[in-house]
Scaffold this motif. Sequence first.
Motif, PDB file in Angstrom:
ATOM      1  N   ARG B 147       0.836  -1.217   0.000  1.00  0.00           N
ATOM      2  CA  ARG B 147       0.000   0.000   0.000  1.00  0.00           C
ATOM      3  C   ARG B 147       0.864   1.258   0.000  1.00  0.00           C
ATOM      4  N   ARG B 148       0.325   2.297  -0.641  1.00  0.00           N
ATOM      5  CA  ARG B 148       1.011   3.596  -0.670  1.00  0.00           C
ATOM      6  C   ARG B 148       0.756   4.367   0.630  1.00  0.00           C
ATOM      7  N   GLY B 149       1.642   5.299   0.899  1.00  0.00           N
ATOM      8  CA  GLY B 149       1.443   6.190   2.043  1.00  0.00           C
ATOM      9  C   GLY B 149       0.785   7.474   1.572  1.00  0.00           C
ATOM     10  N   VAL B 150      -0.244   7.914   2.292  1.00  0.00           N
ATOM     11  CA  VAL B 150      -0.891   9.192   1.971  1.00  0.00           C
ATOM     12  C   VAL B 150      -1.037  10.002   3.268  1.00  0.00           C
ATOM     13  N   ALA B 151      -2.130  10.751   3.391  1.00  0.00           N
ATOM     14  CA  ALA B 151      -2.265  11.714   4.490  1.00  0.00           C
ATOM     15  C   ALA B 151      -2.045  11.140   5.887  1.00  0.00           C
ATOM     16  N   GLY B 152      -2.421   9.876   6.081  1.00  0.00           N
ATOM     17  CA  GLY B 152      -2.364   9.271   7.406  1.00  0.00           C
ATOM     18  C   GLY B 152      -0.970   9.192   7.998  1.00  0.00           C
ATOM     19  N   ILE B 153       0.056   9.408   7.187  1.00  0.00           N
ATOM     20  CA  ILE B 153       1.423   9.341   7.718  1.00  0.00           C
ATOM     21  C   ILE B 153       1.648  10.388   8.800  1.00  0.00           C
ATOM     22  N   ILE B 154       0.855  11.462   8.794  1.00  0.00           N
ATOM     23  CA  ILE B 154       1.095  12.479   9.828  1.00  0.00           C
ATOM     24  C   ILE B 154       0.828  11.931  11.231  1.00  0.00           C
ATOM     25  N   TYR B 155      -0.044  10.921  11.353  1.00  0.00           N
ATOM     26  CA  TYR B 155      -0.227  10.293  12.672  1.00  0.00           C
ATOM     27  C   TYR B 155       1.061   9.604  13.128  1.00  0.00           C
ATOM     28  N   ALA B 156       1.752   8.975  12.175  1.00  0.00           N
ATOM     29  CA  ALA B 156       3.018   8.311  12.547  1.00  0.00           C
ATOM     30  C   ALA B 156       4.061   9.363  12.931  1.00  0.00           C
ATOM     31  N   TYR B 157       4.087  10.496  12.216  1.00  0.00           N
ATOM     32  CA  TYR B 157       5.009  11.581  12.600  1.00  0.00           C
ATOM     33  C   TYR B 157       4.754  12.016  14.043  1.00  0.00           C
ATOM     34  N   LYS B 158       3.469  12.239  14.322  1.00  0.00           N
ATOM     35  CA  LYS B 158       3.096  12.796  15.634  1.00  0.00           C
ATOM     36  C   LYS B 158       3.399  11.803  16.744  1.00  0.00           C
ATOM     37  N   ILE B 159       3.035  10.562  16.529  1.00  0.00           N
ATOM     38  CA  ILE B 159       3.138   9.548  17.580  1.00  0.00           C
ATOM     39  C   ILE B 159       4.593   9.129  17.788  1.00  0.00           C
ATOM     40  N   ALA B 160       5.318   8.873  16.698  1.00  0.00           N
ATOM     41  CA  ALA B 160       6.733   8.500  16.845  1.00  0.00           C
ATOM     42  C   ALA B 160       7.534   9.702  17.365  1.00  0.00           C
ATOM     43  N   GLY B 161       7.163  10.890  16.924  1.00  0.00           N
ATOM     44  CA  GLY B 161       7.855  12.104  17.391  1.00  0.00           C
ATOM     45  C   GLY B 161       7.726  12.276  18.892  1.00  0.00           C
TER      46      GLY B 161
END
Lengths: 331, 331
Positions: B147-161
Motif C-alpha cells: 500500500r502507498r502512504g498518503v495523508a495518514g502518515i502524519i499520525y506516525a510523525y506525531k506519535i513516533a515524534g
Amino acid sequence: MKKIMNSASTYVDDVLAGLVLAHPRLALGGSANRVVHRAGGARKGKVGITSGGGSGHLPLFTGYVGQGMLDSCSIGNVFEGPNVESCIDAIKIADGGAGVLRLYGNYGGDRMNFDMAGEFLEGEIETTTVLGTDDVASASPDEGKKRRGVAGIIYAYKIAGAKAEEGADLSAVTATAAKAVAATKTIGLALSPCQVPGSAKPTFEIAADEFELGMGIHGEPGLWRSKLKPADEIVDDMLSRLLEERPAGHGGRVSVLVNSLGATPLEELLIMYRRVAAKLRETGIDIVQPLVGHYATSMEMAGASISLCFLDEELEHLLSAPSGSPFWEVK
Amino acid sequence: MKKIMNSASTYVDDVLAGLVLAHPRLALGGSANRVVHRAGGARKGKVGITSGGGSGHLPLFTGYVGQGMLDSCSIGNVFEGPNVESCIDAIKIADGGAGVLRLYGNYGGDRMNFDMAGEFLEGEIETTTVLGTDDVASASPDEGKKRRGVAGIIYAYKIAGAKAEEGADLSAVTATAAKAVAATKTIGLALSPCQVPGSAKPTFEIAADEFELGMGIHGEPGLWRSKLKPADEIVDDMLSRLLEERPAGHGGRVSVLVNSLGATPLEELLIMYRRVAAKLRETGIDIVQPLVGHYATSMEMAGASISLCFLDEELEHLLSAPSGSPFWEVK
C-alpha cells in the motif's frame, strides 16, 4: 464545479453542524440555528463582539469565534448576508451586559440587517458598529468608507477581541476596532471563479491564461485583467498599492497575511510571501506574526490576497495577546 | 491550470524560501538546500526522525518538522522524491547521536534513495525504516506492505515524534512508528486533477460530473469512477471500507482526519466530517482530537481523504503530547 454536498439547500446547515462537531469550543444557536457562538456563552461584564456575513468564506467568519476574538457570528446562505433575526440572536448571545460591537464587512445587505437588528434591540442592549473596509481596490483612498471588507477584517477581530478581553468598555473597544480597520489594507487577485451551490454558472468568467487584480471575493470587478505574469512582478504591484496607504509617520512594523481564496495552494502563497518579505526588508519594514494560509476564502476560487496591518505599539500588543478561536490561536 | 509562480524551474526553491521565512522555527539546509530542519538543530541524545518526499503536497512533508515531530525532511521536485544526497544530508542533520528513523511514504523512488542514503552512512549513523502504507485503496489487506502512504502518515510523525521526545531508544521509536502506521487507514476521493508546474497537461482527466474513489495523490488509479453522489453516501462507503480494517478487539477510540487534497474547501470537509461523526457515534466509537483541513494536498487538486487512527492507550497518550510543528501544534 464539483461539490461534495448532500444538496444545495442543506449545504450551509450541514457545514455548520460539522463545524461545531469538529470544534467543541463552538456552539450553534439562534432561532434558526444560524448563530455560531462560544460554547460557554457571553462573559458577564465583558464587551461582546459579534460579526456575520454570507457562508462560503471559511474560516471567515465563524472560525474566529473564541476567547479573545468574536463572541458570536450570524451566518447567511452562501454569499448572502445573515437575516435580521439571526443578527438579533447573535447580538443577544454576545451580550454580557456591557454592550455589543457589531464588526463586519462593508456590504449593503449585511449593513441593512445589522442596523435593523440594532434598532430592534434599542433600549435593551447598547450596540456600536465598525465596518471592515480593507479592500483598497474597491474604491479610492478619499472614498475609503465605500471600500469593501475582505480578509483583513480578521486583524480587527483579533485586536478588538483582545481589547475587550482586557476589560475595556464599549467605546474603547469600538475605537480600537476602528483603528485596526484603518491600519489594515488588502488587495486580492483572482485566477478562477467558484460556484454557488445550486447555481448553474460560476461567479464569473476568465480566460485560461488571465488573472484579474483587485477582484472582490464574490467576483466584484477589479482594477485590470492581464495575461499571467511572474509571481514576483504581481506581488510587487500588489505591495506598492498597499504601501501607498502606509500611514504618515508609521513606525515600520507590520503583520502580513497572505491568504488563499481557496484553490490556490500553500506552495504558491509561500512563493508570494518570499517576495513580500524581501521587499518589505528592502523598505526597512519588520514583519511581526505573519499569517500564510487559508484565512478567508470563496470556496474553490483560485487566487490570493495580501493584507498589511500597519502596527503601532498598542496594536502589536493586542495582536500578540492570547486568543482561542479554532483558526487563529495565540498562546 | 494557472499557477502563481516565477517559473517551473524555481517553483520548489521559492516555496522552501517562503516556508522558512514564514516559520522561523524551521531552517533550510543540506548541500542543495533541499532539507528543512528544526532551526535549533538535532537534540543531543534524542532519536532523530527524518522524512521526505516530492514537493507539491504542503503542508506534507516539511510542515511537520518541529518539536515532538520530525527533526528533518528532505524534499524533491514536484511529485519527485528527494535525491540521495538530500536524504543523506537529512539523516545527518537529524542525528543527535542516538540513531535516526527514516519515516516516509511507500513509493519506489523514495525507498531507493532513502535506502542508498542509509547504506552510505552505515557504520556512522544507525538508521531504521518505517514506511507509510495507510492508503487502503492501493492494495488489498493481505498485501498491506504494497500500500502507498498518503495523508495518514502524519499520525506516525506525531506519535513516533512524541515517543522520541520522551527519550525512547531507536528500536522503541521504530516500533511505535510501525504501530502508528498499522493503526492508521486512509481512503481518498478525487474530483479534479492538478498540474505539475511546467507540465503541459493535468495529471489525469475526469468528466465534469464524475468522481473517483480511492485515487492516489498523484493520480494513481483508484477503485471505481461514478457520477457524483450525495456526500453522505460517499462518506458511508469510504467509512465502511476503513472500518473493515478496524483491529480485532479495538477499544473504540479513534482520531479522524478529514483532509482536502487542495481545491476542496473547508465547507465540504465539514459536510463530510458531520457524517463521519454521526456514523462513528452509531458504531459506538469515540472521536479524539479530530483534524479537518488541509494536511496533505496535491496542489490545486479537488478531492478529499478520510483517515482513521485506531487508538490504544499508548497511541492516544502520544497523540496528545505537546508538539511544535507549524501545521500541527499541540500545547
